[in-house]
Design an enzyme around this catalytic site. Structure first.
Site, PDB file in Angstrom:
ATOM      1  N   GLY A  29       0.825  -1.218   0.000  1.00 37.77           N
ATOM      2  CA  GLY A  29       0.000   0.000   0.000  1.00 37.77           C
ATOM      3  C   GLY A  29       0.851   1.257   0.000  1.00 37.77           C
ATOM      4  O   GLY A  29       0.468   2.298   0.538  1.00 37.77           O
ATOM      5  N   GLN A  35      -1.450   7.517   1.333  1.00 34.56           N
ATOM      6  CA  GLN A  35      -1.090   8.718   2.103  1.00 34.56           C
ATOM      7  C   GLN A  35       0.089   8.458   3.045  1.00 34.56           C
ATOM      8  O   GLN A  35       1.056   9.222   3.074  1.00 34.56           O
ATOM      9  CB  GLN A  35      -2.299   9.200   2.920  1.00 34.56           C
ATOM     10  CG  GLN A  35      -2.057  10.544   3.596  1.00 34.56           C
ATOM     11  CD  GLN A  35      -3.073  10.875   4.684  1.00 34.56           C
ATOM     12  OE1 GLN A  35      -3.961  10.093   5.014  1.00 34.56           O
ATOM     13  NE2 GLN A  35      -2.943  12.064   5.244  1.00 34.56           N
ATOM     14  N   ARG A  50      -1.516   0.032  -7.397  1.00 33.13           N
ATOM     15  CA  ARG A  50      -1.401   1.102  -8.396  1.00 33.13           C
ATOM     16  C   ARG A  50      -0.061   1.800  -8.259  1.00 33.13           C
ATOM     17  O   ARG A  50       0.484   1.931  -7.165  1.00 33.13           O
ATOM     18  CB  ARG A  50      -2.533   2.123  -8.212  1.00 33.13           C
ATOM     19  CG  ARG A  50      -2.501   2.753  -6.835  1.00 33.13           C
ATOM     20  CD  ARG A  50      -3.668   3.680  -6.565  1.00 33.13           C
ATOM     21  NE  ARG A  50      -3.648   4.127  -5.167  1.00 33.13           N
ATOM     22  CZ  ARG A  50      -3.396   5.360  -4.757  1.00 33.13           C
ATOM     23  NH1 ARG A  50      -3.170   6.312  -5.618  1.00 33.13           N
ATOM     24  NH2 ARG A  50      -3.379   5.667  -3.475  1.00 33.13           N
ATOM     25  N   ASP A  66      -0.904  -7.320  -4.946  1.00 34.98           N
ATOM     26  CA  ASP A  66      -2.259  -7.359  -4.395  1.00 34.98           C
ATOM     27  C   ASP A  66      -2.211  -8.254  -3.158  1.00 34.98           C
ATOM     28  O   ASP A  66      -2.005  -9.468  -3.267  1.00 34.98           O
ATOM     29  CB  ASP A  66      -3.225  -7.924  -5.449  1.00 34.98           C
ATOM     30  CG  ASP A  66      -4.666  -7.919  -4.958  1.00 34.98           C
ATOM     31  OD1 ASP A  66      -4.889  -7.847  -3.725  1.00 34.98           O
ATOM     32  OD2 ASP A  66      -5.580  -7.979  -5.797  1.00 34.98           O
ATOM     33  N   TYR A 120     -15.214  -0.788   8.473  1.00 31.58           N
ATOM     34  CA  TYR A 120     -13.783  -0.465   8.638  1.00 31.58           C
ATOM     35  C   TYR A 120     -13.331  -0.785  10.065  1.00 31.58           C
ATOM     36  O   TYR A 120     -12.313  -1.445  10.280  1.00 31.58           O
ATOM     37  CB  TYR A 120     -13.578   1.012   8.320  1.00 31.58           C
ATOM     38  CG  TYR A 120     -12.174   1.537   8.514  1.00 31.58           C
ATOM     39  CD1 TYR A 120     -11.128   1.117   7.710  1.00 31.58           C
ATOM     40  CD2 TYR A 120     -11.905   2.502   9.497  1.00 31.58           C
ATOM     41  CE1 TYR A 120      -9.843   1.636   7.871  1.00 31.58           C
ATOM     42  CE2 TYR A 120     -10.631   3.030   9.656  1.00 31.58           C
ATOM     43  CZ  TYR A 120      -9.604   2.590   8.836  1.00 31.58           C
ATOM     44  OH  TYR A 120      -8.331   3.109   8.996  1.00 31.58           O
ATOM     45  N   LYS A 129     -10.610  -3.522  11.593  1.00 31.43           N
ATOM     46  CA  LYS A 129      -9.457  -3.119  12.404  1.00 31.43           C
ATOM     47  C   LYS A 129      -9.426  -3.875  13.744  1.00 31.43           C
ATOM     48  O   LYS A 129      -8.355  -4.251  14.218  1.00 31.43           O
ATOM     49  CB  LYS A 129      -9.465  -1.600  12.629  1.00 31.43           C
ATOM     50  CG  LYS A 129      -9.153  -0.795  11.360  1.00 31.43           C
ATOM     51  CD  LYS A 129      -7.766  -1.106  10.833  1.00 31.43           C
ATOM     52  CE  LYS A 129      -7.362  -0.245   9.660  1.00 31.43           C
ATOM     53  NZ  LYS A 129      -6.077  -0.646   9.060  1.00 31.43           N
TER      54      LYS A 129
HETATM   55  P1  NAD Z   1      -4.528   5.087   1.522  1.00 28.46           P
HETATM   56  O1  NAD Z   1      -5.918   4.757   1.107  1.00 28.46           O
HETATM   57  O2  NAD Z   1      -3.983   6.426   1.225  1.00 28.46           O
HETATM   58  O3  NAD Z   1      -3.517   3.997   0.938  1.00 28.46           O
HETATM   59  C1  NAD Z   1      -3.820   2.635   0.953  1.00 28.46           C
HETATM   60  C2  NAD Z   1      -3.173   2.007  -0.251  1.00 28.46           C
HETATM   61  O4  NAD Z   1      -3.541   0.626  -0.288  1.00 28.46           O
HETATM   62  C3  NAD Z   1      -3.628   2.633  -1.587  1.00 28.46           C
HETATM   63  O5  NAD Z   1      -2.516   3.141  -2.290  1.00 28.46           O
HETATM   64  C4  NAD Z   1      -4.287   1.466  -2.331  1.00 28.46           C
HETATM   65  O6  NAD Z   1      -4.018   1.467  -3.722  1.00 28.46           O
HETATM   66  C5  NAD Z   1      -3.658   0.265  -1.642  1.00 28.46           C
HETATM   67  N1  NAD Z   1      -4.451  -0.957  -1.778  1.00 28.46           N
HETATM   68  C6  NAD Z   1      -5.796  -1.108  -1.735  1.00 28.46           C
HETATM   69  N2  NAD Z   1      -6.133  -2.387  -1.929  1.00 28.46           N
HETATM   70  C7  NAD Z   1      -4.972  -3.078  -2.080  1.00 28.46           C
HETATM   71  C8  NAD Z   1      -4.657  -4.433  -2.297  1.00 28.46           C
HETATM   72  N3  NAD Z   1      -5.625  -5.373  -2.439  1.00 28.46           N
HETATM   73  N4  NAD Z   1      -3.357  -4.791  -2.389  1.00 28.46           N
HETATM   74  C9  NAD Z   1      -2.372  -3.859  -2.272  1.00 28.46           C
HETATM   75  N5  NAD Z   1      -2.610  -2.554  -2.099  1.00 28.46           N
HETATM   76  C10 NAD Z   1      -3.905  -2.169  -1.977  1.00 28.46           C
HETATM   77  O7  NAD Z   1      -4.426   4.773   3.092  1.00 28.46           O
HETATM   78  P2  NAD Z   1      -3.403   5.345   4.161  1.00 28.46           P
HETATM   79  O8  NAD Z   1      -4.019   6.535   4.762  1.00 28.46           O
HETATM   80  O9  NAD Z   1      -2.044   5.411   3.595  1.00 28.46           O
HETATM   81  O10 NAD Z   1      -3.518   4.188   5.251  1.00 28.46           O
HETATM   82  C11 NAD Z   1      -2.606   3.105   5.326  1.00 28.46           C
HETATM   83  C12 NAD Z   1      -3.038   2.224   6.489  1.00 28.46           C
HETATM   84  O11 NAD Z   1      -3.073   3.023   7.675  1.00 28.46           O
HETATM   85  C13 NAD Z   1      -4.446   1.618   6.337  1.00 28.46           C
HETATM   86  O12 NAD Z   1      -4.464   0.340   6.912  1.00 28.46           O
HETATM   87  C14 NAD Z   1      -5.305   2.558   7.174  1.00 28.46           C
HETATM   88  O13 NAD Z   1      -6.457   1.905   7.678  1.00 28.46           O
HETATM   89  C15 NAD Z   1      -4.344   2.918   8.285  1.00 28.46           C
HETATM   90  N6  NAD Z   1      -4.719   4.167   8.939  1.00 28.46           N
HETATM   91  C16 NAD Z   1      -4.660   5.348   8.257  1.00 28.46           C
HETATM   92  C17 NAD Z   1      -5.040   6.531   8.890  1.00 28.46           C
HETATM   93  C18 NAD Z   1      -5.005   7.855   8.178  1.00 28.46           C
HETATM   94  O14 NAD Z   1      -5.540   8.849   8.697  1.00 28.46           O
HETATM   95  N7  NAD Z   1      -4.392   7.954   6.995  1.00 28.46           N
HETATM   96  C19 NAD Z   1      -5.463   6.493  10.226  1.00 28.46           C
HETATM   97  C20 NAD Z   1      -5.560   5.253  10.872  1.00 28.46           C
HETATM   98  C21 NAD Z   1      -5.147   4.097  10.238  1.00 28.46           C
HETATM   99  C1  VAH Z   2     -10.264   7.163   8.216  1.00 31.90           C
HETATM  100  N1  VAH Z   2      -8.209   8.379   8.276  1.00 31.90           N
HETATM  101  O1  VAH Z   2     -10.837   8.235   8.349  1.00 31.90           O
HETATM  102  C2  VAH Z   2      -8.798   7.089   8.594  1.00 31.90           C
HETATM  103  C3  VAH Z   2      -8.556   6.770  10.026  1.00 31.90           C
HETATM  104  C4  VAH Z   2      -8.979   7.445  12.449  1.00 31.90           C
HETATM  105  C5  VAH Z   2      -9.261   7.646  11.016  1.00 31.90           C
HETATM  106  O2  VAH Z   2      -8.679   5.425  10.314  1.00 31.90           O
HETATM  107  O3  VAH Z   2     -10.825   6.187   7.803  1.00 31.90           O
END
Ligand code: NAD
Ligand code: VAH
Length: 325
Positions: A6, A10, A34, A49, A138, A142
């Site tokens: 992934g 972000q 991607r 994937d 979601y 988690k």
């Molecule tokens: P994001 O959506 O920006 O990035 C996730 C990436 O996963 C994307 O680039 C997508 O293309 C890829 N993806 C989706 N399906 C896939 C698959 N089958 N195989 C491989 N790649 C795949 O998310 P993020 O914000 O970078 O979050 C990363 C992790 O951190 C996630 O598990 C998210 O739940 C967790 N998280 C994020 C936040 C936040 O605020 N950004 C907060 C809490 C937890």
């Molecule tokens: C979301 N940014 O909004 C994520 C995160 C605590 C929030 O898990 O889904």
């Protein structure tokens, strides 16, 4: 070699930058479904994937992977619209990664979320161990991930470490379909248009963190002595909490003409089900977690980088339209 799944997302873009700085470009394999919008020139990239076990195993074997930062996931808003996709990517993805890591002797970092909490959880200063009955798919994925991490750590002695991130604020890569996206969007719209229509109410208050602290937390946790890790599900983590109105006010201190209106949509209910503030005392005690950015420092830094990015985009757009003539 280090594997990031992934990595086009972000968190992945910023974490990859830091890991490459620390270990060198040849030591980090960035993977995703991607290709990122702009692939950094010196990245070793592959498509992966995570829902396919054979692909996960093959990539670990081929590249002699020793540590996995498993970031592939579907966020909360997209997950509510596509619950089966969220379950498949988030649960089968983490299960595949943990199982493969066990077989090939890898260490794992996996980000959980404060979305493990729900309407029945205490909303203020939410403790580490409390009710986890999320209202979203979601959140359900988690909680399942938290428990799978604990299962593999305790039954298979797998070195897997995890944090429950709050909303993460950053400028390098856009947020990927979450409920906290407003806290990033507001900066870009303030700089681009001087106005933002926010999809949660002015009073909506959530725990948040600036990306440099999020990256630091991942590396601090992974660097910590094994003996110091007492939470094998996932550590509560936070930096600060603010409401949408308070963020608008903090941005207005730099852009006085900036205006915001509020048109809550389906994401309001998700936001209302989450804690307003988090108790991350266990992370502070066990591995010395300490965020560096408060709200005002984050806003100042974000605006600096968002302005640079928006200027660059405008210059690129001008070049593109010139080359069409
Ligand atoms: P994001 O959506 O920006 O990035 C996730 C990436 O996963 C994307 O680039 C997508 O293309 C890829 N993806 C989706 N399906 C896939 C698959 N089958 N195989 C491989 N790649 C795949 O998310 P993020 O914000 O970078 O979050 C990363 C992790 O951190 C996630 O598990 C998210 O739940 C967790 N998280 C994020 C936040 C936040 O605020 N950004 C907060 C809490 C937890
Ligand atoms: C979301 N940014 O909004 C994520 C995160 C605590 C929030 O898990 O889904």
């Amino acid at each position: 070699m280090i594997l990031i799944t992934g990595a086009s997302g972000q968190i992945g873009v910023d974490l990859a930058d830091e890991l490459v700085t620390r270990h060198g470009p040849d030591a980090v394999l960035v993977t995703d479904l991607r290709v990122p919008e702009k692939l950094r020139p010196n990245r070793v990239y592959d498509v992966l994937d995570v829902t396919y076990m054979e692909s996960v195993e093959k990539i670990i074997q081929q590249h002699s992977i020793h540590t996995i930062y498993h970031l592939a996931g579907i966020l909360s808003a997209t997950g509510e619209r596509h619950p089966e996709l969220a379950w498949n990517v988030n649960v089968n993805g983490v299960r595949n990664v943990l199982e493969a890591a066990r077989r090939f002797g890898c260490r794992v970092f996996w980000p959980s979320s404060i979305a493990v909490f729900g309407p029945t959880t205490p909303k203020v200063n939410t403790p580490q161990a409390t009710v986890t009955e999320p209202g979203t798919m979601y959140g359900a994925t988690k909680v399942t991930g938290d428990l799978l991490c604990k299962f593999h750590a305790t039954h298979h002695d797998l070195d897997v470490r995890s944090v429950r991130f709050p909303g993460i604020i950053s400028h390098a890569a856009p947020p990927g379909g979450g409920t906290t996206d407003w806290a990033v969007d507001m900066f870009f719209q303030a700089v681009r248009k001087g106005h933002y229509t926010c999809f949660v109410t002015e009073e909506t208050r959530l725990p948040m963190m600036y990306m440099p602290d999020a990256v630091k937390s991942v590396l601090d946790l992974m660097d910590a002595d094994d003996d110091s890790i007492t939470v094998r599900t996932s550590y509560n983590l936070t930096a600060f909490s603010f409401s949408a109105g308070e963020l608008a006010t903090a941005i207005q201190a730099h852009i006085p003409d900036f205006t915001v209106d509020y048109e809550p949509d389906f994401r309001q209910e998700i936001a209302d089900s989450w804690p307003q503030s988090i108790n991350d005392g266990r992370a502070r005690h066990d591995w010395g977690w300490q965020p560096e950015y408060d709200l005002n420092a984050m806003v100042k830094d974000m605006l600096h980088y968002v302005r640079i990015r928006v200027k660059k985009e405008a210059a690129e757009a001008a070049l593109d339209s010139g080359s069409d003539d």
